[in-house]
Design a protein around this motif. Structure first.
Motif, PDB file in Angstrom:
ATOM      1  N   GLN A 188       0.917  -1.107   0.074  1.00  0.00           N
ATOM      2  CA  GLN A 188       0.081   0.082   0.007  1.00  0.00           C
ATOM      3  C   GLN A 188       0.805   1.226  -0.015  1.00  0.00           C
ATOM      4  N   ILE A 189       0.897   1.944  -1.191  1.00  0.00           N
ATOM      5  CA  ILE A 189       1.577   3.155  -1.263  1.00  0.00           C
ATOM      6  C   ILE A 189       0.947   4.147  -0.558  1.00  0.00           C
ATOM      7  N   THR A 190       1.327   5.249   0.137  1.00  0.00           N
ATOM      8  CA  THR A 190       0.824   6.513   0.386  1.00  0.00           C
ATOM      9  C   THR A 190       0.696   7.545  -0.517  1.00  0.00           C
ATOM     10  N   ALA A 191      -0.617   8.238  -0.448  1.00  0.00           N
ATOM     11  CA  ALA A 191      -0.667   9.425  -1.430  1.00  0.00           C
ATOM     12  C   ALA A 191       0.258  10.321  -1.523  1.00  0.00           C
ATOM     13  N   VAL A 192       0.574  10.939  -0.260  1.00  0.00           N
ATOM     14  CA  VAL A 192       1.417  12.007  -0.274  1.00  0.00           C
ATOM     15  C   VAL A 192       2.952  11.742  -0.344  1.00  0.00           C
ATOM     16  N   ARG A 193       3.480  10.410  -0.238  1.00  0.00           N
ATOM     17  CA  ARG A 193       4.621   9.905  -0.642  1.00  0.00           C
ATOM     18  C   ARG A 193       4.795   9.866  -2.151  1.00  0.00           C
ATOM     19  N   ALA A 194       3.586   9.394  -2.976  1.00  0.00           N
ATOM     20  CA  ALA A 194       3.485   9.332  -4.388  1.00  0.00           C
ATOM     21  C   ALA A 194       3.361  10.558  -4.951  1.00  0.00           C
ATOM     22  N   ILE A 195       2.977  11.701  -4.247  1.00  0.00           N
ATOM     23  CA  ILE A 195       2.900  12.845  -5.160  1.00  0.00           C
ATOM     24  C   ILE A 195       4.405  13.552  -5.004  1.00  0.00           C
ATOM     25  N   ASN A 196       5.062  13.129  -3.720  1.00  0.00           N
ATOM     26  CA  ASN A 196       6.433  13.710  -3.960  1.00  0.00           C
ATOM     27  C   ASN A 196       7.362  12.682  -4.899  1.00  0.00           C
ATOM     28  N   VAL A 197       7.089  11.492  -5.081  1.00  0.00           N
ATOM     29  CA  VAL A 197       7.646  10.839  -6.011  1.00  0.00           C
ATOM     30  C   VAL A 197       7.510  11.521  -7.666  1.00  0.00           C
ATOM     31  N   ALA A 198       6.153  11.833  -7.811  1.00  0.00           N
ATOM     32  CA  ALA A 198       5.618  12.400  -8.950  1.00  0.00           C
ATOM     33  C   ALA A 198       6.596  13.825  -9.219  1.00  0.00           C
ATOM     34  N   ALA A 218      24.588  24.537 -14.556  1.00  0.00           N
ATOM     35  CA  ALA A 218      24.504  24.335 -13.282  1.00  0.00           C
ATOM     36  C   ALA A 218      23.030  23.874 -12.686  1.00  0.00           C
ATOM     37  N   GLN A 219      21.809  24.801 -13.479  1.00  0.00           N
ATOM     38  CA  GLN A 219      20.494  24.235 -13.236  1.00  0.00           C
ATOM     39  C   GLN A 219      20.168  22.896 -13.939  1.00  0.00           C
ATOM     40  N   PHE A 220      20.897  22.567 -14.996  1.00  0.00           N
ATOM     41  CA  PHE A 220      20.376  21.405 -15.528  1.00  0.00           C
ATOM     42  C   PHE A 220      21.055  20.434 -14.496  1.00  0.00           C
ATOM     43  N   THR A 221      22.133  20.405 -13.961  1.00  0.00           N
ATOM     44  CA  THR A 221      22.773  19.405 -12.985  1.00  0.00           C
ATOM     45  C   THR A 221      21.906  19.528 -11.838  1.00  0.00           C
ATOM     46  N   ASN A 222      21.500  20.441 -11.170  1.00  0.00           N
ATOM     47  CA  ASN A 222      20.586  20.396 -10.166  1.00  0.00           C
ATOM     48  C   ASN A 222      19.194  20.109 -10.147  1.00  0.00           C
ATOM     49  N   ALA A 223      18.708  20.199 -11.207  1.00  0.00           N
ATOM     50  CA  ALA A 223      17.484  19.861 -11.568  1.00  0.00           C
ATOM     51  C   ALA A 223      17.083  18.159 -11.801  1.00  0.00           C
ATOM     52  N   TRP A 224      18.087  17.657 -12.533  1.00  0.00           N
ATOM     53  CA  TRP A 224      18.193  16.088 -12.208  1.00  0.00           C
ATOM     54  C   TRP A 224      18.848  15.465 -11.216  1.00  0.00           C
ATOM     55  N   VAL A 225      19.697  16.042 -10.655  1.00  0.00           N
ATOM     56  CA  VAL A 225      20.097  15.241  -9.154  1.00  0.00           C
ATOM     57  C   VAL A 225      18.913  15.565  -8.338  1.00  0.00           C
ATOM     58  N   CYS A 226      18.585  16.691  -7.984  1.00  0.00           N
ATOM     59  CA  CYS A 226      17.180  17.191  -7.008  1.00  0.00           C
ATOM     60  C   CYS A 226      16.337  15.943  -7.466  1.00  0.00           C
ATOM     61  N   GLY A 227      15.907  16.035  -8.706  1.00  0.00           N
ATOM     62  CA  GLY A 227      14.648  15.070  -9.040  1.00  0.00           C
ATOM     63  C   GLY A 227      15.054  13.586  -8.490  1.00  0.00           C
ATOM     64  N   VAL A 228      16.278  13.113  -8.617  1.00  0.00           N
ATOM     65  CA  VAL A 228      16.562  11.613  -8.416  1.00  0.00           C
ATOM     66  C   VAL A 228      16.692  11.591  -6.817  1.00  0.00           C
ATOM     67  N   LEU A 229      17.201  12.535  -6.142  1.00  0.00           N
ATOM     68  CA  LEU A 229      16.967  12.667  -4.584  1.00  0.00           C
ATOM     69  C   LEU A 229      15.730  12.800  -4.066  1.00  0.00           C
ATOM     70  N   CYS A 230      14.759  13.492  -4.593  1.00  0.00           N
ATOM     71  CA  CYS A 230      13.221  13.610  -4.063  1.00  0.00           C
ATOM     72  C   CYS A 230      12.798  12.449  -4.448  1.00  0.00           C
TER      73      CYS A 230
END
Length: 113
Positions: A4-14, A31-43
């Motif tokens: 059972q996945i939780t709704a709020v964690r699924a929103i953060n995954v999205a 710098a923005q490019f690298t920051n966006a993809w790295v932060c996306g993976v971390l999020c």
């Protein structure tokens, strides 16, 4: 993975997936490019971790703050990149503050019938 996945964690995954994809969707300064993809993976990783360890969601709280600040701290070539970081960062921050609510759980005081 949990049944059972939780709704709020699924929103953060999205939101993490969106941040990752947005890095490749239009032109960014390096710098923005690298920051966006790295932060996306971390999020995404932090949201998945929070499925098992609820306190891990606070990693996304800090990440959301960084994503907003990075919009102005890092050089950018596009207003779109700045606004994408600000809006996505605010959303990551806000959703990370919400406790997990199981999407399959029904309230105990719900009307029956």
């Amino acid at each position: 993975m949990r049944d059972q996945i939780t709704a709020v964690r699924a929103i953060n995954v999205a939101l993490g997936v969106w941040l990752f994809v947005s890095a490749f969707a239009w032109q960014h300064a390096y710098a923005q490019f690298t920051n966006a993809w790295v932060c996306g993976v971390l999020c995404t990783a932090f949201a998945v971790m929070a499925l098992w360890v609820s306190a891990a969601r606070h990693l996304n709280t800090a990440l959301g703050i960084w994503v907003v600040l990075s919009a102005w701290v890092l050089p950018s070539t596009s207003t779109l990149s700045v606004w994408n970081s600000v809006i996505t960062g605010i959303a990551i921050f806000a959703v990370s503050l919400l406790p997990a609510v199981d999407v399959t759980t029904t309230p105990t005081n719900a009307p029956r019938g």
